[in-house]
Design an enzyme around this catalytic site. Sequence first.
Site, mmCIF file in Angstrom:
data_model
loop_
_atom_site.group_PDB
_atom_site.id
_atom_site.type_symbol
_atom_site.label_atom_id
_atom_site.label_comp_id
_atom_site.label_asym_id
_atom_site.label_seq_id
_atom_site.Cartn_x
_atom_site.Cartn_y
_atom_site.Cartn_z
ATOM 1 N N GLY A 15 0.789 -1.232 0.000
ATOM 2 C CA GLY A 15 0.000 0.000 0.000
ATOM 3 C C GLY A 15 0.818 1.278 0.000
ATOM 4 O O GLY A 15 0.346 2.319 0.477
ATOM 5 N N ASN A 17 1.494 2.999 -2.619
ATOM 6 C CA ASN A 17 0.763 3.919 -3.510
ATOM 7 C C ASN A 17 -0.473 4.478 -2.814
ATOM 8 O O ASN A 17 -0.787 5.661 -2.963
ATOM 9 C CB ASN A 17 0.395 3.234 -4.823
ATOM 10 C CG ASN A 17 1.561 3.198 -5.776
ATOM 11 O OD1 ASN A 17 1.910 4.217 -6.377
ATOM 12 N ND2 ASN A 17 2.222 2.050 -5.886
ATOM 13 N N ARG A 68 -14.526 -15.370 -8.764
ATOM 14 C CA ARG A 68 -14.483 -13.948 -9.089
ATOM 15 C C ARG A 68 -15.896 -13.362 -9.089
ATOM 16 O O ARG A 68 -16.109 -12.218 -8.696
ATOM 17 C CB ARG A 68 -13.820 -13.748 -10.453
ATOM 18 C CG ARG A 68 -13.528 -12.303 -10.731
ATOM 19 C CD ARG A 68 -12.525 -12.128 -11.799
ATOM 20 N NE ARG A 68 -13.035 -12.581 -13.081
ATOM 21 C CZ ARG A 68 -12.323 -12.591 -14.197
ATOM 22 N NH1 ARG A 68 -11.080 -12.212 -14.175
ATOM 23 N NH2 ARG A 68 -12.856 -13.000 -15.324
ATOM 24 N N ARG A 94 -5.867 -9.209 -8.208
ATOM 25 C CA ARG A 94 -6.880 -10.056 -8.828
ATOM 26 C C ARG A 94 -7.368 -9.387 -10.109
ATOM 27 O O ARG A 94 -7.600 -8.174 -10.114
ATOM 28 C CB ARG A 94 -8.035 -10.220 -7.830
ATOM 29 C CG ARG A 94 -8.844 -11.454 -8.053
ATOM 30 C CD ARG A 94 -9.694 -11.824 -6.847
ATOM 31 N NE ARG A 94 -10.336 -13.098 -7.154
ATOM 32 C CZ ARG A 94 -11.128 -13.759 -6.352
ATOM 33 N NH1 ARG A 94 -11.393 -13.317 -5.161
ATOM 34 N NH2 ARG A 94 -11.671 -14.893 -6.730
ATOM 35 N N ASN A 110 -5.247 1.800 -13.334
ATOM 36 C CA ASN A 110 -4.231 0.867 -12.840
ATOM 37 C C ASN A 110 -2.858 1.498 -13.018
ATOM 38 O O ASN A 110 -2.653 2.319 -13.915
ATOM 39 C CB ASN A 110 -4.296 -0.453 -13.618
ATOM 40 C CG ASN A 110 -3.346 -1.488 -13.044
ATOM 41 O OD1 ASN A 110 -3.228 -1.635 -11.817
ATOM 42 N ND2 ASN A 110 -2.635 -2.191 -13.908
ATOM 43 N N HIS A 112 1.230 0.454 -13.484
ATOM 44 C CA HIS A 112 2.076 -0.697 -13.855
ATOM 45 C C HIS A 112 3.541 -0.258 -13.840
ATOM 46 O O HIS A 112 3.882 0.784 -14.416
ATOM 47 C CB HIS A 112 1.676 -1.196 -15.249
ATOM 48 C CG HIS A 112 2.415 -2.425 -15.635
ATOM 49 N ND1 HIS A 112 2.106 -3.668 -15.115
ATOM 50 C CD2 HIS A 112 3.485 -2.612 -16.446
ATOM 51 C CE1 HIS A 112 2.949 -4.562 -15.599
ATOM 52 N NE2 HIS A 112 3.797 -3.952 -16.410
ATOM 53 N N ASP A 148 -3.382 -5.158 -18.511
ATOM 54 C CA ASP A 148 -2.398 -4.081 -18.742
ATOM 55 C C ASP A 148 -2.457 -3.545 -20.169
ATOM 56 O O ASP A 148 -1.429 -3.167 -20.745
ATOM 57 C CB ASP A 148 -0.969 -4.577 -18.416
ATOM 58 C CG ASP A 148 -0.816 -5.029 -16.975
ATOM 59 O OD1 ASP A 148 -1.495 -4.462 -16.105
ATOM 60 O OD2 ASP A 148 -0.019 -5.939 -16.714
HETATM 61 C C1 GRF Z 1 3.298 -1.142 -7.608
HETATM 62 O O1 GRF Z 1 4.626 -1.294 -8.027
HETATM 63 C C2 GRF Z 1 2.389 -1.113 -8.800
HETATM 64 O O2 GRF Z 1 2.989 -0.635 -9.963
HETATM 65 C C3 GRF Z 1 2.013 -2.554 -8.993
HETATM 66 O O3 GRF Z 1 1.939 -3.076 -7.684
HETATM 67 C C4 GRF Z 1 2.806 -2.344 -6.830
HETATM 68 C C5 GRF Z 1 2.027 -1.969 -5.615
HETATM 69 O O4 GRF Z 1 2.822 -1.462 -4.595
HETATM 70 N N1 GRF Z 1 0.782 -2.655 -9.729
HETATM 71 P P1 GRF Z 1 2.147 -0.841 -3.287
HETATM 72 O O5 GRF Z 1 1.264 -1.913 -2.659
HETATM 73 O O6 GRF Z 1 1.374 0.372 -3.682
HETATM 74 O O7 GRF Z 1 3.301 -0.513 -2.393
#
Ligand code: GRF
Length: 203
Positions: A15, A17, A68, A94, A110, A112, A148
């Site tokens: 988490g 991000n 799902r 997921r 999303n 990536h 993606d």
């Molecule tokens: C990130 O590197 C993102 O690009 C990928 O999963 C990772 C999540 O990291 N989709 P966090 O849980 O936000 O630390």
Amino acid sequence: MNEPPPVVVLVSGQGTNLQAIIDAIQAGKLRAQIALVVSNRPEAYALQRATQAKIPTLCLPRSEYPTREAFEDRLLHDLAATKPAAIVLAGFDRLISSRFVSTYKNRILNIHPALLPSFPGLHAAKQALDYGVKVTGVTIHIVDEGMDTGPIILQEAVPIYDDDTEETLLERIHALEHRLYPEAIGLLVDKRLEIDGRVVRRL
Ligand code: GRF
């Protein structure tokens, strides 16, 4: 002034991000409110970050929602109540169905850790290192039915150095992610994006 637009964040892991989004909101850099954080893993540290920030959480473990369809029935039900302007996948592990995508068309984001369409899927930083590219990066895109593959909102490059390991490279990628994701969410919820097929333009 109007209430900030509600967003929902879906997580499975650390988490960082999510934390960057929380911090951007608290710093006044992103006008939004996180209405709900949803995890499919009870052990996800992201849930603790949400609780710490007094954000409501919902945990839907795979053991209780093995298919799902069952998972998404519950998720869609709870999301409807929040009327999200954006659904932010932040390390959510997921895949989501086309039913989910069409319910929230052009509102699911999303992030990536590579320059799509290069290195989609898991372990993108390791894929880039193993391939020997000299530049990789971060992509934030609208989620479509593929994995993606959706229209790209923001993309920025990260250099790869000869002595990089997966860990050092990921550190650089994460720092960039934490700057770009709040920016992309702001563009979407402020309706400053025009989506024209695959091409996204900033208004
Ligand atoms: C990130 O590197 C993102 O690009 C990928 O999963 C990772 C999540 O990291 N989709 P966090 O849980 O936000 O630390």
